[in-house]
Motif scaffolding. Structure first.
Motif: not given
Lengths: 140, 481
Positions: A120-123, A129, A131-136, A138-140
């Motif tokens: 289902p996902s190959r990030h 992910m 809350n629906g945000w696809l992030l790096r 390091s963004d956190r």
């Protein structure tokens, strides 16, 4: 996950076959009879009620359910009381199940009904992910 | 010229081609063949303007996933649904005509090159704006794609003079097909009824059914039933493989470098996964559309993203302090639906005013349909993350697995496709590559009901290309004869 009926699911049928072959080999080595001692009742979400015959089967089935699934979350297991000896046997058979299941996954019949076809996902390796945000990460 | 209903009986055997239906396909064929000198009769079940009486025949039942009311998605009058369509056009991609690993049934019996020669004529007929070539986006699995977004052509108005004055194109209103009579592998005549209960038979050398993506299947199901199965002896796929283009708002995005996606102040940008990505991810085709948010909505999006990603939020604050403008964008999508035998049109037990059973649509989206939209959006999200030019937020129903589709809102594009599928073999379809019924030498089907698969592009351009291709085929047969 596709709602394949339990009784016609090729994965399950294949594991049953492995199990029967395995039990027959156990009997040759005098490890006979224990498999009939245990009855694991599983209520498996939208797949239906299933009765598993032994721990090897149980372990193999759970290994196959590797994708996130609500059906898997809904599994309820009623375990019997074990003696130390039975626990030892169960652990041995569970180990055999781990060996057997990856082999079954290589066979075309075992994967014929797997849908959807891809993961289902190959990030990307460092993506997450939240809350629906696809992030790096390091963004956190 | 317009022909009164009671004059149908006086036509005798003088008609070369009888076209049943007057929407985009019917009018395209009628006007083209009449210009080539053939004598054409076009029978429209509705009136020149909208009427409740005619529209009521489109009422039907939907079973399965949430869908739009059948009578609200199309118009039953002269000009058909071109009287209310939006005019958005794009040809299908070459890849759309091929079999996919995840869905082999997507294969057409023709390739896109069969339709390419008819692009210019179809674009003229529909008054399309130029459609630029797709532009691959560097370092991504996406392409920027284009549509014609010009004013929608109302064929009834565009060809008003031809319809009222041409001696070769006879147009009969309130003439509803109720039966097709067959003899020795040919349709000998078609019976039409008006709302007063009068009926007339029409004989013609060729017949073309062009009543839209639902009624083509409904009328053939009914006529085949009336003919004891002689019209379509191998009818196992009749009504089957029906498709839509699911539509939804699928998320939102914050774009840090709008120029990387070719975004400008007035952008309305369309993106689509490239062929390699579609094959690698085992998904079907999908079009993503970015709508730019206003500054207030963009700032709200920045605030929300900063809560989830504080470190990124600090960078955004720095960018904004430097005067950099970040764009918020709503993400909408239209995606291809897997052609499935299970999705179909069937006859219900309720009859319309003409005594014909109403449609029942049995329609559900498959695991592959859901997989397609989620993976397509992830492709965009991963590209933005990889290149650090933005971030995507998936809608709630897409973020969690299993994907749960919306039950209200846009739902679909009102694009009715399939039901009389084009195929090489009568066991797998209803018409052959020439759009002719396998069992009838002189009966054809025009419109999106012959689509073997749907791609993601709006269907009107493709169905007009197919209609013009059918004109060439018929012109050749008529001329040779």
């Amino acid at each position: 996950m596709k709602n394949t009926p339990y009784r016609t699911n090729p994965n399950v049928l294949l594991i049953k076959t492995y199990y029967l072959l395995y039990v027959s080999s156990i009997r040759k080595f005098a490890l006979v009879g224990w498999a009939n001692l245990h009855q694991y009742k599983l209520s498996v979400g939208n797949v239906g009620a299933v009765t598993f015959q032994n721990a090897a089967f149980h372990n193999a089935y759970n290994t196959l359910q590797s994708k996130p699934s609500k059906a898997r979350d809904n599994i309820t297991i009623m375990l019997p009381t074990y003696t130390r000896r039975r626990l030892l046997k169960a652990a041995t058979l569970a180990g055999m199940g781990v060996v057997l299941v990856p082999v079954s996954a290589l066979l075309p019949a075992a994967s014929a009904q797997s849908q959807p076809p891809a993961s289902p996902s190959r990030h990307t390796p460092d993506s997450i992910m939240v809350n629906g945000w696809l992030l790096r990460a390091s963004d956190r | 010229m317009y022909l009164p209903f009671d004059k149908l009986a006086e036509l005798g055997g003088t008609v070369d081609v009888c076209i049943i239906g007057s929407g985009a396909a019917g009018v395209s064929i009628g006007v083209t063949l009449a210009r080539q000198g053939h004598r054409i009769l076009m029978c429209e079940g509705g009136d020149e303007v909208f009427s409740e009486r005619s529209q009521d025949s489109y009422r039907g039942e939907v079973v399965g996933d949430a869908y739009l009311p059948l009578e609200a998605s199309r118009l039953r009058q002269l000009g058909g649904s071109t009287n209310h369509w939006g005019g958005v056009c794009r040809p299908l991609d070459p890849y759309d005509f091929t079999a996919k690993t995840a869905a082999p049934e997507t294969a057409w019996p023709i390739s896109h090159t069969e339709l390419t020669p008819y692009f210019s004529a179809a674009a003229d007929l529909l008054d399309l704006d130029p459609i630029p070539a797709d532009e691959p986006i560097e370092s991504s699995a996406l392409s920027r794609i284009y549509f014609s977004l010009g004013g929608p052509t109302r064929v009834q108005l565009k060809y008003a003079d031809t319809l009222s004055e041409s001696d070769n194109l006879l147009c009969c209103l309130n003439a509803n097909l109720v039966a097709l009579e067959t003899t020795d592998g040919r349709v000998a005549s078609a019976t039409f009824a008006n709302y007063q209960g009068e009926q007339h038979q029409v004989r013609a050398r060729y017949f073309i059914l062009a009543c839209g993506g639902i009624d083509n299947a409904r009328l053939l199901l009914w006529c085949n039933q009336q003919a004891g199965g002689q019209l379509i002896p191998q009818a196992q796929t009749l009504g089957r493989y029906w498709m839509e283009h699911p539509h939804a708002t699928v998320g939102q995005a914050l774009i840090f470098e709008p120029e990387a996606l070719g975004l400008d102040e007035t952008y309305n940008v369309f993106l689509s996964p490239n062929e390699q990505a579609l094959a690698n991810r085992e998904i079907l085709n999908c079009g993503l559309r970015l709508h730019r948010m206003n500054p207030e909505a963009s700032q709200a999006l920045i605030d929300e993203l900063s809560l989830q990603a504080p470190s990124l939020g600090e960078r955004i604050v720095e960018w904004q302090a430097q005067g950099r403008v970040l764009h918020g964008a709503m993400l909408r999508a239209a995606w291809e639906q897997e052609p499935r035998f299970e999705n179909h049109i069937e006859l219900s037990d309720e009859l319309d005013a003409l005594g014909i059973p109403r449609s029942r649509l049995v329609w559900q989206q498959s695991a592959l349909d859901r997989h397609t939209i989620r993976e397509s959006l992830l492709l965009l999200g991963e590209y933005l993350v990889d290149t650090d030019i933005g971030r995507v937020q998936l809608a709630d129903w897409l973020a969690e697995l299993p994907v749960t589709l919306p039950t209200d809102g846009e739902l679909a594009g009102r694009h009715h496709m399939g039901g009389t599928r084009m195929s090489h073999h009568p066991e797998q379809g209803i018409v052959n590559a020439d759009c002719r019924l396998f069992a009838q030498d002189n009966m054809y089907v025009a419109g999106s009901s012959v689509f073997a698969s749907a791609g993601h592009a709006n269907p009107t351009l493709t169905l007009v290309q197919l209609a013009l291709r059918l004109c060439d085929h018929l012109n050749q047969r008529l001329t040779q004869a």
